[in-house]
Scaffold this active site. Structure first.
Site, PDB file in Angstrom:
ATOM      1  N   LYS A 279       0.832  -1.199   0.000  1.00 61.55           N
ATOM      2  CA  LYS A 279       0.000   0.000   0.000  1.00 61.55           C
ATOM      3  C   LYS A 279       0.866   1.249   0.000  1.00 61.55           C
ATOM      4  O   LYS A 279       2.011   1.195   0.473  1.00 61.55           O
ATOM      5  CB  LYS A 279      -0.844   0.033   1.290  1.00 61.55           C
ATOM      6  CG  LYS A 279      -1.990  -0.951   1.341  1.00 61.55           C
ATOM      7  CD  LYS A 279      -2.755  -0.807   2.658  1.00 61.55           C
ATOM      8  CE  LYS A 279      -3.898  -1.786   2.762  1.00 61.55           C
ATOM      9  NZ  LYS A 279      -4.947  -1.599   1.741  1.00 61.55           N
ATOM     10  N   ARG A 353     -10.472 -11.270   1.940  1.00 56.29           N
ATOM     11  CA  ARG A 353     -11.351 -12.295   1.359  1.00 56.29           C
ATOM     12  C   ARG A 353     -10.686 -13.661   1.369  1.00 56.29           C
ATOM     13  O   ARG A 353     -11.360 -14.682   1.382  1.00 56.29           O
ATOM     14  CB  ARG A 353     -11.809 -11.852  -0.047  1.00 56.29           C
ATOM     15  CG  ARG A 353     -10.724 -11.769  -1.070  1.00 56.29           C
ATOM     16  CD  ARG A 353     -11.156 -10.957  -2.295  1.00 56.29           C
ATOM     17  NE  ARG A 353     -11.108  -9.505  -2.019  1.00 56.29           N
ATOM     18  CZ  ARG A 353     -11.442  -8.574  -2.898  1.00 56.29           C
ATOM     19  NH1 ARG A 353     -11.870  -8.905  -4.100  1.00 56.29           N
ATOM     20  NH2 ARG A 353     -11.374  -7.296  -2.572  1.00 56.29           N
TER      21      ARG A 353
HETATM   22  N1  BES Z   1      -8.138  -3.656   4.584  1.00 57.32           N
HETATM   23  C1  BES Z   1      -8.304  -3.219   3.250  1.00 57.32           C
HETATM   24  C2  BES Z   1      -9.582  -2.427   3.038  1.00 57.32           C
HETATM   25  C3  BES Z   1      -9.664  -1.105   3.723  1.00 57.32           C
HETATM   26  C4  BES Z   1      -9.285   0.043   3.069  1.00 57.32           C
HETATM   27  C5  BES Z   1     -10.205  -1.002   4.982  1.00 57.32           C
HETATM   28  C6  BES Z   1      -9.394   1.261   3.686  1.00 57.32           C
HETATM   29  C7  BES Z   1     -10.309   0.219   5.613  1.00 57.32           C
HETATM   30  C8  BES Z   1      -9.910   1.343   4.962  1.00 57.32           C
HETATM   31  C9  BES Z   1      -8.331  -4.426   2.299  1.00 57.32           C
HETATM   32  O1  BES Z   1      -7.589  -5.515   2.696  1.00 57.32           O
HETATM   33  C10 BES Z   1      -7.804  -3.974   0.997  1.00 57.32           C
HETATM   34  O2  BES Z   1      -6.645  -3.655   0.946  1.00 57.32           O
HETATM   35  N2  BES Z   1      -8.639  -3.967  -0.028  1.00 57.32           N
HETATM   36  C11 BES Z   1      -8.227  -3.569  -1.325  1.00 57.32           C
HETATM   37  C12 BES Z   1      -8.784  -4.556  -2.294  1.00 57.32           C
HETATM   38  C13 BES Z   1      -8.260  -4.383  -3.694  1.00 57.32           C
HETATM   39  C14 BES Z   1      -6.782  -4.755  -3.751  1.00 57.32           C
HETATM   40  C15 BES Z   1      -9.073  -5.242  -4.610  1.00 57.32           C
HETATM   41  C16 BES Z   1      -8.792  -2.191  -1.579  1.00 57.32           C
HETATM   42  O3  BES Z   1      -9.919  -1.920  -1.193  1.00 57.32           O
HETATM   43  O4  BES Z   1      -8.070  -1.366  -2.135  1.00 57.32           O
HETATM   44 MN    MN Z   2      -5.567  -5.360   1.988  1.00 56.09          MN
END
Ligand code: BES
Ligand code: MN
Ligand code: ZN
Length: 499
Positions: A279, A353
């Site tokens: 990230k 997921r």
């Molecule tokens: N934990 C994150 C989602 C999240 C983002 C929670 C911001 C709280 C605040 C999750 O694991 C994630 O990184 N999701 C990705 C999925 C994508 C790679 C398909 C996302 O939402 O960017």
């Molecule tokens: Mn994630």
């Protein structure tokens, strides 16, 4: 804060402050406010007629009693228009009043079952809302601060009613409110805790304490056992981290049946760096709260154990970190989840997921009758609904309706999201049964569709709390940081499913 119910005249109570209400649109004080007004020789009537007290929602007026009754002050809290009152507004007003009074160094207060008899609110419901508002609104996370707070602590809150026939309802409302609010605050504590403290091992430790305190049955599976069960998706996510993953279950047995009625599954990523699909660093610290779903189901089952409904419930928490390393999962890798489905990894940041796929597989294997999962699953959910509504997805309208109703009762807003089959197309893989990312558009929905594959035909609801698990500011009974959503929804849901 200690909260108790008592029978008596509120003007006779000795406390730092007594809190009574006024409603918008009224011209004279009535009820308890009239009693207080009389004791103060009409001071409140005068403030009303001069337009200083209007009764608007959250309007707070402090009047000193100057020895005219035992409490040092009376606080007149506006509850807005009577026809528009709700228990959630009561929670909010009480929370704001508590924070203001603690700022002034007041450490004891008394109030009435605010809102009782207005807009269909029962005495019990009002007492519960007052208790929840006080405990949730006064919450703070100061564990790692070495300096004391600038404000004091409200140590005592008494909820009074002159009518002794109302006492049992008053007490019941207080009790339920306390259990629900304390559970919510526990979930907040867990999610606010940084990832160097709240590791998967520490989540298991917390679960152990809850099991001991509330008589729950605990099981913690280690990597080897996960391996034996075929939880390759969870192990794949855990592979990049030095912290050992834990698969935690807490069992509550309230009925004689051998079947498990409800599985509450919570995402327990104690830190989500994204893994190899790392990230951006901006706000990455928020990802210490990526176990908020897991914390919520643990807290909920501890509240359920205290309320003792006749139903069997299991909380399931797959817990791990998501970090990059030489051993970490890579985009393009293919994993086999428990139950045999293969998953192509497109992004290692879509890890929630993956661990939930195995947790759902585990719940399926146990044969649980209903499954509700809670997860900070997608940024797309936050984009769609902000931090006000959580999103609900599912395969069974009756269960979805129940979850939404349980949320409404708690003041935790939930919006149903679409699950049209055509979204499934986006999850199709060229090399495996399914892929873990369905593209940018409709990201919260394709994530839910992914989970649906693993829930199969068991009645199931998925709550995406990525937007609602965290509050950026103080707002009614929420404070900045973890919200503890949807602990109270889950408890209400289980109570509604119990016979
Ligand atoms: N934990 C994150 C989602 C999240 C983002 C929670 C911001 C709280 C605040 C999750 O694991 C994630 O990184 N999701 C990705 C999925 C994508 C790679 C398909 C996302 O939402 O960017
Ligand atoms: Mn994630
Ligand atoms: Zn995550």
């Amino acid at each position: 804060m200690e909260i108790k119910a008592t029978v008596g005249d509120i003007t006779k109570i000795k406390a730092g402050a007594i809190i009574v209400n006024f409603f918008e649109g009224m011209t004279h004080p009535d009820g308890d406010l009239a009693t207080v007004d009389k004791a103060l020789d009409g001071a409140i009537s005068q403030l009303i007629s001069q337009g200083e007290i209007k009764g608007k929602l959250s309007e707070i007026t402090i009047v000193h009693s100057l020895g005219k009754f035992p409490a040092a002050r009376v606080v007149i809290a506006g509850l807005g228009k009577p026809s528009e009152l709700s228990r959630d507004k009561v929670r909010g007003v009480v929370a704001e009043t508590c924070r203001l009074l603690r700022q002034k160094g007041i450490d004891s207060m008394a109030t009435i079952a605010q809102g009782a008899g207005v807009a269909g609110i029962s005495v019990e419901g009002a007492a519960q809302a007052v208790t929840e508002g006080a405990l949730l609104g006064s919450y703070s996370f100061r564990k790692h601060m070495t300096k004391e707070a600038e404000y004091g602590e409200i140590k005592e809150l008494t909820i009074v009613d002159a009518d002794e026939t109302k006492f049992p309802s008053l007490e019941q409302g207080c009790n339920r409110g306390r259990i629900l609010a304390e559970a919510t605050n526990l979930a907040r504590d867990m999610a606010n805790e940084p990832a160097n403290y709240m590791t998967p091992g520490q989540m298991a430790e917390t679960a152990k304490q809850l099991a001991e305190n509330y008589g729950l049955e605990l099981s913690v599976l280690e990597s080897e056992q996960m391996q034996e069960l075929g939880m390759e998706a969870l192990l794949g996510v855990a592979r990049g981290s030095l912290e050992p993953p834990k698969f935690i279950t807490l069992n509550y047995k309230g009925s004689d049946s051998t079947e498990i009625d409800v599985a509450l599954v919570g995402k327990g990523i104690t830190f989500d760096s994204g893994g190899i699909s790392i990230k951006p660093s901006e706000k990455m610290e928020e990802m210490k709260g990526d176990m908020a779903g897991g914390a919520a189901v643990m807290a909920a089952i501890s509240a359920i154990a205290q309320l003792e409904p006749k139903i069997n419930v299991i909380a399931i928490i797959p817990a791990t970190e998501n970090l990059p390393s030489g051993k970490a999962l890579k985009p393009g890798d293919i994993l086999t989840a428990m139950g045999g489905k293969t998953i192509e990894i497109i992004s290692t940041d879509a890890e929630g997921r993956l661990i939930l796929a195995d947790a759902l597989g585990y719940a399926k294997k146990l044969g649980t009758k209903h499954i509700v999962d809670v997860a900070t699953l997608t940024g797309a959910m936050r984009v769609a609904l902000g931090d006000i509504y959580s999103g609900a997805f599912g395969n069974n309208q009756e269960l979805i309706d129940r979850v939404i109703a349980a949320g409404a009762e708690a003041g935790e807003l939930i919006w149903q999201m679409p699950m049209h089959e055509e979204y499934k197309e986006q999850n199709k893989s060229d090399v495996a049964d399914i892929k873990n990312v369905g593209g940018r558009y409709g990201g919260a929905i394709t994530a839910a569709q992914f989970l649906a594959e693993f829930a199969g035909d068991t009645p199931w609801v998925h709550l995406d709390i990525a937007g609602t698990s965290l509050s950026e500011k103080e707002r009614t009974y929420l404070v900045k940081g973890a919200t503890g959503v949807p602990v109270r929804t889950l408890v209400n849901l289980v109570l509604s499913l119990a016979t």
